[in-house]
Scaffold this motif. Structure first.
Motif, PDB file in Angstrom:
ATOM      1  N   HIS A 110      43.325 -58.480  58.605  1.00  9.66           N
ATOM      2  CA  HIS A 110      41.926 -58.431  58.181  1.00  9.66           C
ATOM      3  C   HIS A 110      41.101 -58.877  59.380  1.00  9.66           C
ATOM      4  N   ARG A 111      39.836 -58.450  59.438  1.00 11.57           N
ATOM      5  CA  ARG A 111      39.102 -58.647  60.684  1.00 11.57           C
ATOM      6  C   ARG A 111      37.596 -58.611  60.484  1.00 11.57           C
ATOM      7  N   GLY A 112      36.875 -58.986  61.540  1.00  8.63           N
ATOM      8  CA  GLY A 112      35.423 -58.954  61.522  1.00  8.63           C
ATOM      9  C   GLY A 112      34.771 -60.292  61.296  1.00  8.63           C
ATOM     10  N   GLY A 113      35.567 -61.330  61.027  1.00 10.91           N
ATOM     11  CA  GLY A 113      34.975 -62.633  60.767  1.00 10.91           C
ATOM     12  C   GLY A 113      34.238 -62.654  59.442  1.00 10.91           C
ATOM     13  N   SER A 114      33.707 -63.806  59.090  1.00  6.55           N
ATOM     14  CA  SER A 114      32.997 -63.954  57.821  1.00  6.55           C
ATOM     15  C   SER A 114      31.913 -65.008  57.973  1.00  6.55           C
ATOM     16  N   VAL A 115      31.271 -65.324  56.866  1.00  7.58           N
ATOM     17  CA  VAL A 115      30.245 -66.356  56.867  1.00  7.58           C
ATOM     18  C   VAL A 115      30.828 -67.716  57.250  1.00  7.58           C
ATOM     19  N   PHE A 116      32.134 -67.860  57.153  1.00  4.24           N
ATOM     20  CA  PHE A 116      32.769 -69.142  57.438  1.00  4.24           C
ATOM     21  C   PHE A 116      33.372 -69.215  58.838  1.00  4.24           C
ATOM     22  N   THR A 117      33.121 -68.198  59.675  1.00  3.75           N
ATOM     23  CA  THR A 117      33.695 -68.223  61.019  1.00  3.75           C
ATOM     24  C   THR A 117      32.606 -68.212  62.081  1.00  3.75           C
ATOM     25  N   ALA A 118      32.994 -68.621  63.286  1.00  2.00           N
ATOM     26  CA  ALA A 118      32.036 -68.763  64.384  1.00  2.00           C
ATOM     27  C   ALA A 118      32.163 -67.609  65.370  1.00  2.00           C
ATOM     28  N   ASP A 119      31.466 -67.736  66.469  1.00  2.00           N
ATOM     29  CA  ASP A 119      31.270 -66.694  67.465  1.00  2.00           C
ATOM     30  C   ASP A 119      32.538 -65.911  67.812  1.00  2.00           C
ATOM     31  N   VAL A 120      33.589 -66.564  68.273  1.00  2.00           N
ATOM     32  CA  VAL A 120      34.742 -65.850  68.814  1.00  2.00           C
ATOM     33  C   VAL A 120      35.413 -64.968  67.767  1.00  2.00           C
ATOM     34  N   ALA A 121      35.426 -65.387  66.514  1.00  2.31           N
ATOM     35  CA  ALA A 121      36.059 -64.601  65.451  1.00  2.31           C
ATOM     36  C   ALA A 121      35.158 -63.485  64.958  1.00  2.31           C
ATOM     37  N   MET A 122      33.911 -63.463  65.435  1.00  3.67           N
ATOM     38  CA  MET A 122      32.956 -62.466  64.975  1.00  3.67           C
ATOM     39  C   MET A 122      32.921 -61.240  65.877  1.00  3.67           C
ATOM     40  N   THR A 123      33.734 -61.192  66.916  1.00  5.58           N
ATOM     41  CA  THR A 123      33.754 -60.027  67.780  1.00  5.58           C
ATOM     42  C   THR A 123      34.566 -58.911  67.130  1.00  5.58           C
ATOM     43  N   CYS A 124      34.459 -57.706  67.711  1.00  3.43           N
ATOM     44  CA  CYS A 124      35.130 -56.543  67.134  1.00  3.43           C
ATOM     45  C   CYS A 124      36.644 -56.574  67.334  1.00  3.43           C
ATOM     46  N   ALA A 125      37.120 -57.206  68.402  1.00 11.94           N
ATOM     47  CA  ALA A 125      38.519 -57.074  68.800  1.00 11.94           C
ATOM     48  C   ALA A 125      39.532 -57.851  67.962  1.00 11.94           C
ATOM     49  N   PRO A 126      39.318 -59.122  67.604  1.00 11.80           N
ATOM     50  CA  PRO A 126      40.392 -59.894  66.967  1.00 11.80           C
ATOM     51  C   PRO A 126      40.731 -59.386  65.566  1.00 11.80           C
ATOM     52  N   ALA A 127      41.992 -59.554  65.211  1.00 15.00           N
ATOM     53  CA  ALA A 127      42.459 -59.267  63.851  1.00 15.00           C
ATOM     54  C   ALA A 127      43.403 -60.386  63.439  1.00 15.00           C
ATOM     55  N   THR A 128      43.330 -60.783  62.179  1.00 13.08           N
ATOM     56  CA  THR A 128      44.124 -61.901  61.685  1.00 13.08           C
ATOM     57  C   THR A 128      45.126 -61.419  60.648  1.00 13.08           C
ATOM     58  N   PRO A 129      46.425 -61.694  60.825  1.00 10.69           N
ATOM     59  CA  PRO A 129      47.417 -61.277  59.826  1.00 10.69           C
ATOM     60  C   PRO A 129      47.431 -62.208  58.621  1.00 10.69           C
ATOM     61  N   LEU A 130      47.692 -61.628  57.471  1.00 10.68           N
ATOM     62  CA  LEU A 130      47.789 -62.395  56.229  1.00 10.68           C
ATOM     63  C   LEU A 130      48.748 -61.665  55.308  1.00 10.68           C
TER      64      LEU A 130
END
Length: 310
Positions: free
Chosen positions: A270-290
């Motif tokens: 899942h990706r794109g960051g959320s209201v609970f994340t800051a700058d670095v997680a809000m970029t287009c590139a990162p993706a987080t496995p769950l």
């Protein structure tokens, strides 16, 4: 071109904060809490009041007709369920907004909350043990009920439920260009639909709107709760002249990128960051496995469409 985009954003800003525009119509949100919770705390947010059902229109304020680019480029299909589709490059389309509670309620009402198998879900062995598509009551998740907060993004659904919704809607969970799932390791490549929609066809943008972080432009941690979709009219992705909202911020979004595509215990991005994340997680590139069967109060999804989808 710059003046054209600015004029388009001005039209969007007139009504985006009080309603979301979809192929299914424009519905004003009801008042009340958006739900609570998140990795960094618990908070609530109210939906805008008023509004009524109407005919679907394009996010730009124009017709929901062909969905094509202003220069006569790639056309998106009409009549698909859920958010309006907008074109990305010349190969596929993406939902203009995250799937909302209102959209998801229609899905549950049509297929039944339990033991339904929309389209090819029965052939996806990874989801064979799924018993229903209802949002879950994980920690921090808002209580879901049909008709509540219709303009807020659906949350607390697992990967299989998101996949099933997109197939029911005549679309697919965003994955690989031109079709099928994408490798989790390809999160920031031009074969990835979600990344291409966010960073642009050339992969040039760090954020959906450009290279420099602008606090508060999207639903980020300068706020305290998830917001209605498209409530921040400047939080857009500039694709082929059409606008896709909230690709970064608000809720993180599932995509068809799992390390074991046919296993129930796979980890999916899942990706794109959320209201609970800051700058670095809000970029287009990162993706987080769950874990595929998991989710949370800040994870939702949107769908894509390409020629591989009927």
């Amino acid at each position: 071109m710059r003046l054209w985009v600015l004029g388009l954003l001005a039209m969007v800003s007139i009504g985006a904060c009080s309603s979301s525009t979809t192929n299914e119509g424009t519905t004003g949100g009801s008042g009340g809490a958006a739900g609570s919770g998140g990795s960094s705390g618990t908070s609530t947010g109210g939906a805008p009041t008023g509004g009524s059902a109407g005919s679907g229109g394009a996010p730009s304020g124009g017709s929901s007709g062909s969905g094509g680019a202003p220069d006569g480029g790639f056309n998106c299909p009409v009549g698909k369920k859920g958010p309006t589709l907008v074109p990305v490059a010349q190969s596929f389309c993406v939902d203009a907004t995250e799937v909302t509670n209102g959209h998801y309620s229609k899905f549950l009402a049509e297929i039944g909350a339990a033991d339904a198998s929309p389209t090819d879900l029965t052939n996806l062995t990874a989801c064979a043990t799924l018993t229903d598509y209802n949002p879950k009551s994980w920690a921090g998740c808002p209580t879901f009920s049909s008709g509540k907060d219709p303009d807020f993004p659906i949350r607390c659904v697992d990967w299989c439920s998101a996949y099933a919704y997109c197939r029911w809607a005549g679309k697919r969970l965003c994955g690989k260009i031109p079709s099928g799932p994408v490798s989790p390791s390809g999160a920031a490549t031009q074969e990835n639909q979600w990344y291409t929609a966010c960073a642009g066809p050339a992969g040039a943008d760090k954020y959906s709107y450009g290279d420099s972080f602008e606090p508060g432009r999207c639903v980020d941690d300068t706020l305290t709760a998830v917001q209605p979709v498209a409530s921040h009219p400047n939080c857009t992705s500039f694709t082929t002249g059409k606008l896709a909202f909230d690709l970064i911020g608000n809720v993180s979004e599932w995509e068809d990128a799992c390390d074991k595509p046919q296993d129930a215990d796979a980890n999916c991005n899942h990706r794109g960051g959320s209201v609970f994340t800051a700058d670095v997680a809000m970029t287009c590139a990162p993706a987080t496995p769950l874990l595929r069967s998991s989710g949370g109060p800040d994870i939702g999804f949107r769908c894509c469409w390409d020629a591989s989808v009927n």
